[in-house]
Design an enzyme around this catalytic site. Structure first.
Site, mmCIF file in Angstrom:
data_model
loop_
_atom_site.group_PDB
_atom_site.id
_atom_site.type_symbol
_atom_site.label_atom_id
_atom_site.label_comp_id
_atom_site.label_asym_id
_atom_site.label_seq_id
_atom_site.Cartn_x
_atom_site.Cartn_y
_atom_site.Cartn_z
ATOM 1 N N GLN A 96 0.819 -1.218 0.000
ATOM 2 C CA GLN A 96 0.000 0.000 0.000
ATOM 3 C C GLN A 96 0.852 1.268 0.000
ATOM 4 O O GLN A 96 0.341 2.349 -0.280
ATOM 5 C CB GLN A 96 -0.933 0.030 1.219
ATOM 6 N N LEU A 126 -7.441 1.808 3.258
ATOM 7 C CA LEU A 126 -6.828 3.091 2.898
ATOM 8 C C LEU A 126 -6.551 3.187 1.401
ATOM 9 O O LEU A 126 -6.405 4.284 0.881
ATOM 10 C CB LEU A 126 -5.530 3.289 3.696
ATOM 11 N N HIS A 169 -7.289 -9.260 6.278
ATOM 12 C CA HIS A 169 -7.322 -8.137 5.332
ATOM 13 C C HIS A 169 -5.893 -7.735 4.934
ATOM 14 O O HIS A 169 -5.594 -7.592 3.740
ATOM 15 C CB HIS A 169 -8.067 -6.957 5.979
ATOM 16 N N HIS A 222 -3.444 -8.251 1.200
ATOM 17 C CA HIS A 222 -2.691 -7.262 0.411
ATOM 18 C C HIS A 222 -1.404 -7.868 -0.135
ATOM 19 O O HIS A 222 -0.925 -7.474 -1.205
ATOM 20 C CB HIS A 222 -2.343 -6.043 1.271
HETATM 21 NI NI NI Z 1 -6.434 -2.451 3.021
#
Ligand code: NI
Length: 183
Positions: free
Chosen positions: A52, A101, A142, A146
């Site tokens: 991320q 996010l 979660h 990613h």
């Molecule tokens: Ni996330």
């Protein structure tokens, strides 16, 4: 320390499997984690995975907000997991609201395993081996998703429950309070 730019859904780094960290104790991994912690705090998030912040390595951080951990006699510490592996301990799943996010402003109802075990290595190179339930299990699943290039909408079974946060007021099930944090 630095606040890093967060990749949004559509960026290729969020779609690719991340690489194993060869040396979890390396100074550059500690610097990455420090920057991720600062970035997560600045964004008021519950968790963050290295892809991320445009770094395709198997590193995740998360915490369980107090409001989600009230009944736990052993509160979940702020967690830094290097090379984590998640294993379901039950076939039971629960659907609950999640944000991310990398999918800002949106929220979705996502099924997750109720109970998982995760194993990882710490920044000190020590093994981590925990059993997680409820929100703790959800945030671990979660974040580790990613690392496989999977975002929560891909886990959803009913895409009619993918919505903008500012529309949550139309839903009377308290979802807006439940999912105040993004991951
Ligand atoms: Ni996330």
């Amino acid at each position: 320390m630095a606040i890093l730019k967060i990749a949004k859904m559509g960026h290729p780094v969020l779609r690719e499997p991340a690489s194993e960290v060869a040396d979890p104790t390396a100074p550059e991994i500690r610097r990455l984690v420090e920057d991720m912690l600062e970035t997560m705090a600045d964004a008021d998030g519950a968790g963050l995975a290295a892809p991320q912040v445009h770094v395709p390595l198997r590193v995740v951080i998360f915490h369980v907000p107090k409001s989600r951990d009230e009944e736990n006699p052993n509160p979940v510490p702020l967690s830094v997991l290097i090379n984590p592996v998640v294993e379901p301990l039950t076939e039971d799943t629960e659907v609950d609201w999640e944000g991310c996010l990398s999918v800002p402003g949106m929220i979705g109802a996502v099924p997750r395993y109720n109970k998982v075990r995760y194993r990882a290595v710490s920044l000190e190179g020590k093994p981590i081996d925990r059993v997680a339930e409820g929100f703790h299990a959800r945030v671990a699943q979660h974040e580790c998703d990613h690392l496989e290039g999977t975002l929560y909408p891909q886990r959803m079974e009913d895409l009619s429950l993918l919505m903008f946060r500012d529309q949550m007021r139309y839903h009377a099930d308290g979802a807006s309070e439940e999912a105040e944090k993004e991951e």
